[in-house]
Design a protein around this motif. Structure first.
Motif, PDB file in Angstrom:
ATOM      1  N   ARG A  32     -12.868  17.196  15.616  1.00  0.00           N
ATOM      2  CA  ARG A  32     -12.042  17.367  16.371  1.00  0.00           C
ATOM      3  C   ARG A  32     -11.704  16.023  17.253  1.00  0.00           C
ATOM      4  O   ARG A  32     -10.525  15.607  17.477  1.00  0.00           O
ATOM      5  N   ARG A  33     -12.911  15.324  17.575  1.00  0.00           N
ATOM      6  CA  ARG A  33     -12.576  13.984  18.340  1.00  0.00           C
ATOM      7  C   ARG A  33     -12.073  12.994  17.285  1.00  0.00           C
ATOM      8  O   ARG A  33     -11.343  12.258  17.779  1.00  0.00           O
ATOM      9  N   LEU A  34     -12.578  13.019  16.164  1.00  0.00           N
ATOM     10  CA  LEU A  34     -11.472  12.107  15.174  1.00  0.00           C
ATOM     11  C   LEU A  34     -10.312  12.286  15.081  1.00  0.00           C
ATOM     12  O   LEU A  34      -9.395  11.379  15.070  1.00  0.00           O
ATOM     13  N   LEU A  35      -9.732  13.452  14.913  1.00  0.00           N
ATOM     14  CA  LEU A  35      -8.466  13.991  15.004  1.00  0.00           C
ATOM     15  C   LEU A  35      -7.710  13.328  16.433  1.00  0.00           C
ATOM     16  O   LEU A  35      -6.772  12.841  16.421  1.00  0.00           O
ATOM     17  N   ASP A  36      -8.445  13.606  17.468  1.00  0.00           N
ATOM     18  CA  ASP A  36      -8.095  13.266  18.790  1.00  0.00           C
ATOM     19  C   ASP A  36      -7.627  11.639  18.688  1.00  0.00           C
ATOM     20  O   ASP A  36      -6.845  11.234  19.306  1.00  0.00           O
ATOM     21  N   ALA A  37      -8.846  11.031  18.318  1.00  0.00           N
ATOM     22  CA  ALA A  37      -8.546   9.444  18.438  1.00  0.00           C
ATOM     23  C   ALA A  37      -7.318   9.107  17.562  1.00  0.00           C
ATOM     24  O   ALA A  37      -6.754   7.800  17.770  1.00  0.00           O
ATOM     25  N   TYR A  38      -7.345   9.852  16.310  1.00  0.00           N
ATOM     26  CA  TYR A  38      -6.082   9.374  15.513  1.00  0.00           C
ATOM     27  C   TYR A  38      -4.713   9.551  16.144  1.00  0.00           C
ATOM     28  O   TYR A  38      -3.940   8.721  16.265  1.00  0.00           O
ATOM     29  N   VAL A  39      -4.702  10.894  17.052  1.00  0.00           N
ATOM     30  CA  VAL A  39      -3.494  10.911  17.869  1.00  0.00           C
ATOM     31  C   VAL A  39      -3.253  10.026  18.731  1.00  0.00           C
ATOM     32  O   VAL A  39      -2.113   9.457  18.806  1.00  0.00           O
ATOM     33  N   GLU A  40      -4.244   9.592  19.529  1.00  0.00           N
ATOM     34  CA  GLU A  40      -4.371   8.634  20.678  1.00  0.00           C
ATOM     35  C   GLU A  40      -3.808   7.218  20.017  1.00  0.00           C
ATOM     36  O   GLU A  40      -3.054   6.775  20.533  1.00  0.00           O
ATOM     37  N   SER A  41      -4.369   7.024  18.890  1.00  0.00           N
ATOM     38  CA  SER A  41      -3.978   5.616  18.095  1.00  0.00           C
ATOM     39  C   SER A  41      -2.331   5.852  17.674  1.00  0.00           C
ATOM     40  O   SER A  41      -1.547   4.894  17.942  1.00  0.00           O
ATOM     41  N   GLN A  42      -1.854   6.774  17.096  1.00  0.00           N
ATOM     42  CA  GLN A  42      -0.470   6.907  17.094  1.00  0.00           C
ATOM     43  C   GLN A  42       0.365   6.903  18.177  1.00  0.00           C
ATOM     44  O   GLN A  42       1.385   6.375  18.052  1.00  0.00           O
ATOM     45  N   HIS A  43       0.011   7.509  19.414  1.00  0.00           N
ATOM     46  CA  HIS A  43       0.635   7.482  20.489  1.00  0.00           C
ATOM     47  C   HIS A  43       0.832   6.271  20.943  1.00  0.00           C
ATOM     48  O   HIS A  43       1.964   5.462  21.450  1.00  0.00           O
ATOM     49  N   SER A  44      -0.293   5.190  20.814  1.00  0.00           N
ATOM     50  CA  SER A  44      -0.120   3.873  21.117  1.00  0.00           C
ATOM     51  C   SER A  44       0.608   3.083  20.424  1.00  0.00           C
ATOM     52  O   SER A  44       1.435   2.379  21.039  1.00  0.00           O
ATOM     53  N   ASN A  45       0.668   3.271  19.185  1.00  0.00           N
ATOM     54  CA  ASN A  45       1.620   2.598  18.086  1.00  0.00           C
ATOM     55  C   ASN A  45       3.066   2.882  18.412  1.00  0.00           C
ATOM     56  O   ASN A  45       3.870   1.802  18.405  1.00  0.00           O
TER      57      ASN A  45
END
Length: 82
Positions: free
Chosen positions: A65-78
């Motif tokens: 779950r944390r891995l997916l959250d980190a991916y989503v956060e990265s995409q929001h930043s991009n």
């Protein structure tokens, strides 16, 4: 019989370096509220997360779950910087 590999010094061409946005397994081990979903993962992935979770004394589902959250956060930043 093993075959020796001969390496050459050729140019790599059009190479792009992607920033490493993924957290380490230790950073994936913390508590957070979640929503239940059904998801089929590869056996290899589940075994990796189970092993890392055991090392970090947490549940493998939380790490995923944390891995997916980190991916989503990265995409929001991009998206925000475009």
């Amino acid at each position: 019989m093993s075959v020796k590999i001969k390496y050459t010094n050729e140019p790599l061409g059009d190479v792009k370096v992607t920033a490493d946005f993924l957290p380490s397994p230790a950073e994936l081990a913390f508590n957070e509220e979640g929503v239940k979903v059904t998801l089929a993962l590869s056996k290899k992935s589940v075994e990796f997360f189970k092993l890392e979770a055991a090392k970090n004394h947490t549940q493998y589902q939380r790490m995923i779950r944390r891995l997916l959250d980190a991916y989503v956060e990265s995409q929001h930043s991009n998206i925000a910087t475009k």
